[in-house]
Design a protein around this motif. Structure first.
Motif, PDB file in Angstrom:
ATOM      1  N   ALA A  11       0.867  -1.184   0.000  1.00 53.80           N
ATOM      2  CA  ALA A  11       0.000   0.000   0.000  1.00 53.80           C
ATOM      3  C   ALA A  11       0.896   1.224   0.000  1.00 53.80           C
ATOM      4  N   ASP A  12       0.583   2.200  -0.826  1.00 53.11           N
ATOM      5  CA  ASP A  12       1.396   3.418  -0.940  1.00 53.11           C
ATOM      6  C   ASP A  12       2.885   3.107  -1.083  1.00 53.11           C
ATOM      7  N   LYS A  14       4.500   0.850   0.012  1.00 50.84           N
ATOM      8  CA  LYS A  14       5.109   0.203   1.189  1.00 50.84           C
ATOM      9  C   LYS A  14       4.684  -1.253   1.219  1.00 50.84           C
ATOM     10  N   ILE A  16       3.679  -4.060   3.176  1.00 52.88           N
ATOM     11  CA  ILE A  16       3.237  -4.264   4.564  1.00 52.88           C
ATOM     12  C   ILE A  16       3.357  -5.738   4.949  1.00 52.88           C
ATOM     13  N   PRO A  35       5.439  -6.364  17.121  1.00 51.18           N
ATOM     14  CA  PRO A  35       5.465  -4.937  17.482  1.00 51.18           C
ATOM     15  C   PRO A  35       4.469  -4.102  16.686  1.00 51.18           C
ATOM     16  N   ASN A  36       4.232  -2.870  17.108  1.00 52.49           N
ATOM     17  CA  ASN A  36       3.341  -1.938  16.390  1.00 52.49           C
ATOM     18  C   ASN A  36       3.834  -1.784  14.954  1.00 52.49           C
ATOM     19  N   GLY A  37       2.899  -1.839  14.036  1.00 47.49           N
ATOM     20  CA  GLY A  37       3.241  -1.625  12.630  1.00 47.49           C
ATOM     21  C   GLY A  37       3.785  -2.857  11.914  1.00 47.49           C
ATOM     22  N   ALA A  38       3.789  -4.002  12.580  1.00 47.14           N
ATOM     23  CA  ALA A  38       4.366  -5.218  11.991  1.00 47.14           C
ATOM     24  C   ALA A  38       3.532  -5.772  10.831  1.00 47.14           C
ATOM     25  N   GLY A  39       2.227  -5.443  10.811  1.00 46.26           N
ATOM     26  CA  GLY A  39       1.355  -5.963   9.748  1.00 46.26           C
ATOM     27  C   GLY A  39       0.288  -6.923  10.250  1.00 46.26           C
ATOM     28  N   LYS A  40       0.125  -7.025  11.570  1.00 48.50           N
ATOM     29  CA  LYS A  40      -0.811  -7.989  12.162  1.00 48.50           C
ATOM     30  C   LYS A  40      -2.259  -7.683  11.771  1.00 48.50           C
ATOM     31  N   SER A  41      -2.672  -6.419  11.963  1.00 52.03           N
ATOM     32  CA  SER A  41      -4.064  -6.049  11.631  1.00 52.03           C
ATOM     33  C   SER A  41      -4.296  -6.167  10.127  1.00 52.03           C
ATOM     34  N   THR A  42      -3.276  -5.853   9.353  1.00 54.42           N
ATOM     35  CA  THR A  42      -3.404  -5.972   7.891  1.00 54.42           C
ATOM     36  C   THR A  42      -3.650  -7.432   7.507  1.00 54.42           C
ATOM     37  N   HIS A  81     -10.587  -3.235  15.598  1.00 56.45           N
ATOM     38  CA  HIS A  81     -10.331  -2.245  16.650  1.00 56.45           C
ATOM     39  C   HIS A  81     -11.610  -1.454  16.945  1.00 56.45           C
ATOM     40  N   GLU A 156      -6.883  -7.567  18.868  1.00 59.32           N
ATOM     41  CA  GLU A 156      -6.714  -7.054  20.236  1.00 59.32           C
ATOM     42  C   GLU A 156      -8.021  -7.083  21.031  1.00 59.32           C
ATOM     43  N   HIS A 188      -1.402  -7.953  22.161  1.00 62.50           N
ATOM     44  CA  HIS A 188      -0.157  -7.531  22.812  1.00 62.50           C
ATOM     45  C   HIS A 188      -0.132  -8.102  24.233  1.00 62.50           C
TER      46      HIS A 188
HETATM   47  N1  LIG Z   1      -4.065   1.471   3.907  1.00 66.12           N
HETATM   48  C1  LIG Z   1      -2.784   1.646   4.208  1.00 66.12           C
HETATM   49  N2  LIG Z   1      -2.013   2.435   3.451  1.00 66.12           N
HETATM   50  C2  LIG Z   1      -0.707   2.613   3.748  1.00 66.12           C
HETATM   51  N3  LIG Z   1      -0.085   2.048   4.779  1.00 66.12           N
HETATM   52  C3  LIG Z   1      -0.804   1.248   5.574  1.00 66.12           C
HETATM   53  C4  LIG Z   1      -2.192   0.998   5.328  1.00 66.12           C
HETATM   54  N4  LIG Z   1      -2.647   0.152   6.291  1.00 66.12           N
HETATM   55  C5  LIG Z   1      -1.589  -0.096   7.081  1.00 66.12           C
HETATM   56  N5  LIG Z   1      -0.487   0.551   6.657  1.00 66.12           N
HETATM   57  C6  LIG Z   1       0.869   0.477   7.257  1.00 66.12           C
HETATM   58  O1  LIG Z   1       1.208  -0.891   7.372  1.00 66.12           O
HETATM   59  C7  LIG Z   1       1.958  -1.131   8.549  1.00 66.12           C
HETATM   60  C8  LIG Z   1       1.295  -2.258   9.319  1.00 66.12           C
HETATM   61  O2  LIG Z   1       0.037  -1.813   9.855  1.00 66.12           O
HETATM   62  P1  LIG Z   1      -0.862  -2.759  10.763  1.00 66.12           P
HETATM   63  O3  LIG Z   1      -2.042  -1.955  11.171  1.00 66.12           O
HETATM   64  O4  LIG Z   1      -1.108  -4.020  10.056  1.00 66.12           O
HETATM   65  O5  LIG Z   1       0.102  -3.012  11.998  1.00 66.12           O
HETATM   66  P2  LIG Z   1      -0.135  -3.827  13.349  1.00 66.12           P
HETATM   67  O6  LIG Z   1       0.892  -4.909  13.382  1.00 66.12           O
HETATM   68  O7  LIG Z   1      -1.542  -4.206  13.493  1.00 66.12           O
HETATM   69  O8  LIG Z   1       0.276  -2.742  14.455  1.00 66.12           O
HETATM   70  P3  LIG Z   1      -0.395  -2.382  15.901  1.00 66.12           P
HETATM   71  O9  LIG Z   1       0.236  -3.331  16.881  1.00 66.12           O
HETATM   72  O10 LIG Z   1       0.098  -0.975  16.149  1.00 66.12           O
HETATM   73  O11 LIG Z   1      -1.877  -2.481  15.809  1.00 66.12           O
HETATM   74  C9  LIG Z   1       2.043   0.202   9.281  1.00 66.12           C
HETATM   75  O12 LIG Z   1       3.297   0.772   8.972  1.00 66.12           O
HETATM   76  C10 LIG Z   1       0.928   1.014   8.676  1.00 66.12           C
HETATM   77  O13 LIG Z   1       1.230   2.377   8.682  1.00 66.12           O
END
Ligand SMILES: Nc1ncnc2c1ncn2[C@@H]1O[C@H](COP(=O)(O)OP(=O)(O)OP(=O)(O)O)[C@@H](O)[C@H]1O
Ligand SMILES: [Mg+2]
Length: 234
Positions: A11-12, A14, A16, A35-42, A81, A156, A188
């Motif tokens: 995405a963008d 990046k 993920i 960790p935060n931003g790892a890609g779990k929610s994605t 969330h 979560e 977490h």
């Molecule tokens: N639609 C999107 N466009 C661009 N970047 C995105 C998008 N969705 C998520 N990201 C990026 O992808 C990465 C992973 O996001 P994600 O929400 O999956 O993390 P996470 O592991 O669930 O983190 P957390 O523990 O903070 O909830 C982050 O850097 C986020 O900024």
């Protein structure tokens, strides 16, 4: 039950998710740590059919996510969330509304029972907008399971819950497991993961860096593994 091969999500510009390979058996209860931003929610959003993968194959219950997403969705319970509840509706109205979308039989009876199960009978007909965060999370949990899904995707789920509600949620997950449901839970909260999950996956920078069974393991073991993989401590 869930088969993921070479799954990537961009995405963008990046990346993920970078090549996730994962196989989960029916009835397994799996925690995803990282960790935060790892890609779990994605990863959970891809499985919930809310966002499309950039590449790779995902199969749930033998159905292909690309072609059969409508059929797959019927068997999924997703707790994101945000609660997805309607503010001006009561718990009963919310659950009946979502139950009807899934064609749940005797929906009022089922909705009333679930509100009771999450300990909010007293508030059955109060608008959700007046609820505390923990109360909303309790109703959101009930909403996610109104149609008795085969696969439960929880992002979560313990956040904001008091001890009583944590016990209620853990019992919900364990009773779903008894009925053969498969659960994937992003968290977490290592303590809850260690208590109720049979398997732990650690995600870092969009990749799975560890994957182990919890048989005979404890909270200390989970923390050690996490520190090793995520914080680079050995
Ligand atoms: N639609 C999107 N466009 C661009 N970047 C995105 C998008 N969705 C998520 N990201 C990026 O992808 C990465 C992973 O996001 P994600 O929400 O999956 O993390 P996470 O592991 O669930 O983190 P957390 O523990 O903070 O909830 C982050 O850097 C986020 O900024
Ligand atoms: Mg997240």
């Amino acid at each position: 039950m869930i088969e993921i091969k070479k799954l990537s999500k961009q995405a963008d510009n990046k990346l993920i998710l970078r090549g996730i390979d994962l196989s989960i058996k029916k009835g397994e209860t799996v925690a995803i740590l990282g960790p935060n931003g790892a890609g779990k929610s994605t990863l959970l959003k891809v499985l919930a059919t809310l966002i499309k993968p950039t590449s790779g194959i995902v199969k749930i219950n033998g159905l292909n996510l690309k072609k059969d997403h409508i059929e797959i969705k019927k068997g999924l319970g997703y707790l994101p969330h945000s609660s997805l509840l309607y503010d001006h509706y009561s718990p009963l109205e919310n659950l009946v509304f979502f139950g009807n979308i899934y064609g749940v039989k005797n929906v009022e009876e089922r909705a009333t029972k679930l509100v009771k199960d999450v300990g909010l009978s007293f508030f059955l007909n109060e608008p959700v907008k007046n609820f505390s965060r923990g109360m909303i999370q309790r109703i959101a949990i009930a909403r996610a399971i109104i149609h008795e899904p085969e696969v439960l995707l929880l992002d979560e789920p313990h956040t904001g819950l008091d001890q009583g509600a944590i016990t209620i949620l853990n019992n919900v997950i364990l009773s779903m497991k008894d009925r053969g449901a498969t659960t994937l839970m992003v968290t977490h909260d290592f303590k809850q993961a260690a208590e109720i999950c049979d398997r732990i996956i650690i995600v870092k920078n969009g990749k799975i860096v560890d994957d182990f069974k919890m048989e005979r393991h404890n909270l200390g073991y989970v923390s050690e593994k996490y520190e090793l993989q995520v914080e680079g401590v050995s």
